[in-house]
Design a protein around this motif. Structure first.
Motif, mmCIF file in Angstrom:
data_model
loop_
_atom_site.group_PDB
_atom_site.id
_atom_site.type_symbol
_atom_site.label_atom_id
_atom_site.label_comp_id
_atom_site.label_asym_id
_atom_site.label_seq_id
_atom_site.Cartn_x
_atom_site.Cartn_y
_atom_site.Cartn_z
ATOM 1 N N ASN A 202 -1.243 9.426 -0.402
ATOM 2 C CA ASN A 202 -2.155 8.307 -0.157
ATOM 3 C C ASN A 202 -3.599 8.713 0.103
ATOM 4 O O ASN A 202 -4.458 7.832 0.260
ATOM 5 C CB ASN A 202 -1.645 7.475 1.027
ATOM 6 N N PHE B 156 -7.352 6.227 0.630
ATOM 7 C CA PHE B 156 -7.894 5.906 1.944
ATOM 8 C C PHE B 156 -9.030 4.897 1.817
ATOM 9 O O PHE B 156 -9.793 4.911 0.852
ATOM 10 C CB PHE B 156 -8.415 7.168 2.641
ATOM 11 N N LEU C 82 -4.264 3.302 5.995
ATOM 12 C CA LEU C 82 -5.253 3.865 5.071
ATOM 13 C C LEU C 82 -6.637 3.929 5.702
ATOM 14 O O LEU C 82 -7.404 4.869 5.442
ATOM 15 C CB LEU C 82 -5.293 3.057 3.768
ATOM 16 N N GLN D 288 0.815 -1.213 0.000
ATOM 17 C CA GLN D 288 0.000 0.000 0.000
ATOM 18 C C GLN D 288 0.850 1.264 0.000
ATOM 19 O O GLN D 288 0.514 2.257 -0.657
ATOM 20 C CB GLN D 288 -0.935 0.005 1.220
#
Length: 373
Positions: free
Chosen positions: A184, A188, A269, A56
């Motif tokens: 990022n 999410f 996230l 991720q």
């Protein structure tokens, strides 16, 4: 070829080094002679740090895991130093790059300097002034022996100047944690938390995190703080990501309420999705105050000091203290819509890691030219 040994020992470290690795790869793609070796000291085991965690955040699997977790502060420091010494001897580097203020940061800095390897400290110069915090000791020791200092704020710069660090060794670059956050945000993940069978409403719930001894070690004080939180949050859900063992302790103390919802620890996230959409965050963490500031989310810090004062002077954070009765006026201000707006903090723009790598390449080339001459 500039060889950088990057150290990470705990989950927050990996979030700070992820964009640095990305910047190294970018520099290498345009012909810069730079390479890295990622060393995980194994200081903390975190079940959330699975393969998906690295994927991720775009972090490669560590080249080495020293597996030096467990034990007392002294035992852990010693284990890291012994194992990192062997690692560095077997895989020499020009620079050891450490981030933040965990035990691994200090231990690997000491080890590198004793092997005459240059040390650069990312997130240098921050201070809480509280010597009861292990992190403060780690910061001070690391900064006392580092060669170059990459800082997040002018306040950190000034702390280093007061310590006698030469200006040319201080590099104000910004905050790598914010690089990770900004890159990022589009990824999410909604953790799908439900209250009474219904999804959480945006800006209509609180997020709570507590872990510092000053807040959780004294049972009566903890009960009073939790009651102050419940009383002041206006019957809105309070989402508390907490380790199951800690949740059990809290329940055994009778700390339960219809509006208080214990959930298991969340991934990066998921947690930041929760924060981004919260009415406010109540925390004793330092890093979360940086993220709430950038996302414009009101934040109340249950500590008597902070190493990130810029989140208060320029951001959305307020330093409440550790006494439960001090929380009430802050919650009242929030509930009537009078919370401060906060603003942008200089160089917290998502480009910090690129500045770090550009500066490291420049420093290395200067050294190389001087040695050739």
């Amino acid at each position: 070829m500039l060889k950088i040994n990057i150290i990470a020992g705990a989950r927050p470290n990996f979030m700070k080094i992820a964009p640095i690795i990305k910047a190294i790869k970018k520099a290498r793609s345009v012909g810069e002679k730079i390479d890295f070796r990622l060393v995980h000291t194994g200081q903390h085991y975190d079940k959330k740090m699975s393969g998906s965690f690295f994927e991720q955040l775009g972090i490669p699997e560590p080249h080495a895991n020293l597996e030096a977790g467990g034990g007392s502060q002294a035992e852990q420091t010693a284990n890291i130093m012994v194992r990192f010494e062997k690692e560095l001897q077997e895989n020499p580097a020009d620079v050891v790059l450490v981030v933040g203020d965990v035990t691994s940061t200090m231990a690997c800095s000491i080890t590198a300097k004793k092997l005459n390897v240059e040390v650069v400290h990312v997130e240098a110069g921050i201070r809480s002034g509280d010597l009861s915090m292990p992190e403060e000791i780690n910061r001070m020791v690391t900064d006392s022996i580092s060669d170059h200092f990459f800082t997040t704020s002018e306040i950190a710069n000034e702390n280093l100047r007061k310590a006698g660090i030469a200006e040319e060794r201080i590099h104000f670059v910004g905050n790598t944690m914010i690089d990770t956050l900004l890159s990022n945000m589009k990824n999410f993940i909604d953790p799908q938390i439900k209250v009474d069978g219904k999804a959480l409403e945006d800006k209509n719930y609180f997020v709570l995190t507590l872990h510092r001894p000053a807040n959780v070690d004294e049972e009566e004080k903890l009960k009073e703080m939790m009651q102050a939180i419940i009383d002041g949050t206006g019957n809105l859900p309070v989402i508390f990501p907490v380790h199951p063992r800690t949740a059990k302790i809290l329940k055994n103390l009778g700390i339960e309420h219809h509006d208080l919802h214990y959930v298991e620890p969340l991934s990066y996230l998921e947690f930041n999705y929760l924060v981004q959409n919260a009415k406010a965050v109540i925390t004793d963490s330092g890093g979360i105050t940086e993220e709430t500031t950038v996302m414009g989310v009101p934040c109340m810090t249950l500590r008597d000091n902070t190493e990130r004062p810029e989140t208060i002077t320029m951001g959305t954070n307020e330093l409440v203290g550790t006494e439960p009765e001090k929380l009430k006026p802050y919650l009242e201000k929030l509930m009537v819509g009078e919370w401060k707006q906060g603003g942008k903090i200089p160089l917290w723009d998502g480009k910090t890691s690129e500045r770090i790598i550009e500066r490291l390449i420049d420093i290395y080339q200067t050294i190389e030219v001087r040695l050739d001459a």
